[in-house]
Design an enzyme around this catalytic site. Structure first.
Site, PDB file in Angstrom:
ATOM      1  N   TYR A   1      44.521  14.722  31.566  1.00 38.66           N
ATOM      2  CA  TYR A   1      43.670  14.382  32.950  1.00 38.66           C
ATOM      3  C   TYR A   1      44.740  14.746  34.152  1.00 38.66           C
ATOM      4  O   TYR A   1      44.172  15.494  35.084  1.00 38.66           O
ATOM      5  CB  TYR A   1      43.499  12.949  33.023  1.00 38.66           C
ATOM      6  CG  TYR A   1      42.996  12.466  34.138  1.00 38.66           C
ATOM      7  CD1 TYR A   1      41.335  12.883  34.434  1.00 38.66           C
ATOM      8  CD2 TYR A   1      43.323  11.786  35.186  1.00 38.66           C
ATOM      9  CE1 TYR A   1      40.651  12.509  35.504  1.00 38.66           C
ATOM     10  CE2 TYR A   1      42.428  11.363  36.274  1.00 38.66           C
ATOM     11  CZ  TYR A   1      41.229  11.863  36.598  1.00 38.66           C
ATOM     12  OH  TYR A   1      40.412  11.315  37.617  1.00 38.66           O
TER      13      TYR A   1
ATOM     14  N   LYS B   1      43.817  17.560  36.836  1.00 38.48           N
ATOM     15  CA  LYS B   1      43.555  17.201  38.482  1.00 38.48           C
ATOM     16  C   LYS B   1      44.510  18.114  39.253  1.00 38.48           C
ATOM     17  O   LYS B   1      44.188  18.324  40.407  1.00 38.48           O
ATOM     18  CB  LYS B   1      43.676  15.760  38.632  1.00 38.48           C
ATOM     19  CG  LYS B   1      42.718  14.748  37.795  1.00 38.48           C
ATOM     20  CD  LYS B   1      41.568  15.295  38.184  1.00 38.48           C
ATOM     21  CE  LYS B   1      40.818  14.808  39.406  1.00 38.48           C
ATOM     22  NZ  LYS B   1      39.083  14.816  39.552  1.00 38.48           N
TER      23      LYS B   1
END
Length: 293
Positions: A174, A178
Site C-alpha cells: 500500500y 500510494k
C-alpha cells in the site's frame, strides 16, 4: 437565476469516504452532477437513492467500473464522455484504493499486482482517456493520498515490490502504491500546467472504511489521530474547494494534509525526481500494449 451545477467524475464512492463525501455534497444548496464508477451499480444507486436527496437539484449517474480491468476503465471513460456531452468537468476525484498483498493466482493476466493496478495504473489510465475533456474544462484533479507514502525509503525496490506474485505484504505494498500515485500526481501537474490544478490530499487515519477488506489490515478509533469518516470526507472536500490563490507559491508543493496545511517538500522529497515521475507515469499506448487492450 438557478445556480449552474458543478460536475464531479469520481472513483471510490461506493462506500466509506467517497460515499460520505458525495452524501455531504448532496445536502448542499449548490447543485451537483455526479458521474461515479462502481462495481455494483445497482446497489450503489440504491444506497444513494435511500438518502432521499433532491433529484430536481442534483443529478447522479453510476456506471460500471472495475479498476482491476483496464478494458472496463476504457468503457467507463467512454460512458462518462458520452454523458458529459459538451459539458465540463469541475473535479476529477481519484479516491478508489485497496490494501491487498501481492499474491495473485497464476491465472492473473498482468505482470503487475492487483493493488498496483487498482491504486495507480487504472486511475492514471483514466486521466489519459479523459485528458482532452479535463484540459478543456480546466478541471481540478484530486488524488486521495496517504501518509503511507513515507514508508518508501528506497525507490529502486518499487518495481519488484508492485509486481504480481511478488509476495509483498499488504501494508508495505500500500505504501509503495500510494508513493507511485504521488509520482503520477506530480507528473500530471507538470503535463497539465496552465490547464488543470492537481492536488494530493490525505484524509487522515480513518477507521470504518472498506480499505482493508482484502487483508488483515485493520484500524480502530483507539489509534492516535484517528478520525471519523465524516471528518475524513471533509478533509478531501478541503482539497476540492481550496482556492487557487491559496496554493503554495512552489508548484511542487501539492500535498494537503488532513489538518489543513500544505506539507513541506522535505516530507516527500523522493517523489520530486522527475525521471522517476516519468518512469511510473506510463503513456496511454504503452499501457494498452502491455495490458493487451
Amino acid at each position: 437565476m438557478a445556480a449552474i451545477a458543478k460536475t464531479f467524475v469520481a472513483t471510490g464512492c461506493s462506500s466509506g469516504l467517497g460515499f460520505e463525501l458525495v452524501k455531504q455534497l448532496l445536502g448542499q444548496s449548490q447543485p451537483y452532477k455526479f458521474i461515479l464508477g462502481a462495481r455494483d451499480t445497482k446497489g450503489v444507486s440504491a444506497s444513494f437513492a435511500a438518502l432521499n436527496y433532491d433529484t430536481n437539484k442534483h443529478e447522479l449517474s453510476v456506471f460500471p467500473l472495475e479498476l482491476s480491468d483496464l478494458k472496463g476503465v476504457r468503457t467507463f471513460a467512454s460512458q462518462t464522455l458520452e454523458n458529459l456531452g459538451s459539458g465540463k468537468v469541475d473535479c476529477l476525484l481519484l479516491n478508489a484504493g485497496m490494501v491487498k498483498s501481492a499474491e495473485e493466482p497464476e491465472a492473473w493476466g498482468s505482470r503487475w499486482s492487483e493493488q498496483y493496478i487498482v491504486n495507480d495504473l487504472s486511475q492514471h489510465y483514466l486521466i489519459h482517456l479523459l485528458k482532452e475533456k479535463l484540459v478543456e474544462s480546466k478541471t481540478r484533479i484530486v488524488f486521495v493520498s496517504s501518509g503511507a507514502i513515507r514508508q518508501v525509503k528506497d525507490t529502486s525496490k518499487l518495481e519488484t515490490d508492485v509486481k504480481a506474485r511478488a509476495g509483498t505484504g499488504a501494508v508495505d505494498l500500500y505504501g509503495s502504491t500510494k508513493f507511485i500515485q504521488l509520482l503520477n500526481a506530480h507528473y500530471w501537474r507538470r503535463q497539465l500546467k496552465g490547464s488543470c490544478d492537481v492536488v494530493a490530499v490525505s484524509p487522515g487515519l480513518i477507521p470504518g472504511t472498506g480499505l482493508g477488506r482484502n487483508s488483515v489490515f485493520a484500524l480502530s478509533m483507539d489509534m492516535p489521530d484517528a478520525k471519523t469518516v465524516p471528518e475524513g470526507a471533509q478533509n478531501i472536500l478541503r482539497a476540492i474547494e481550496v482556492k487557487k490563490s491559496d496554493f503554495p507559491e512552489d508548484p511542487e508543493q501539492i500535498f494537503l494534509t488532513s489538518w489543513g496545511e500544505w506539507w513541506g517538500k522535505d516530507v516527500y522529497g523522493l517523489s520530486l525526481d522527475k525521471a522517476l515521475q516519468d518512469k511510473w507515469s506510463v503513456g496511454k499506448d504503452e499501457i494498452e500494449r502491455e495490458e493487451g487492450l
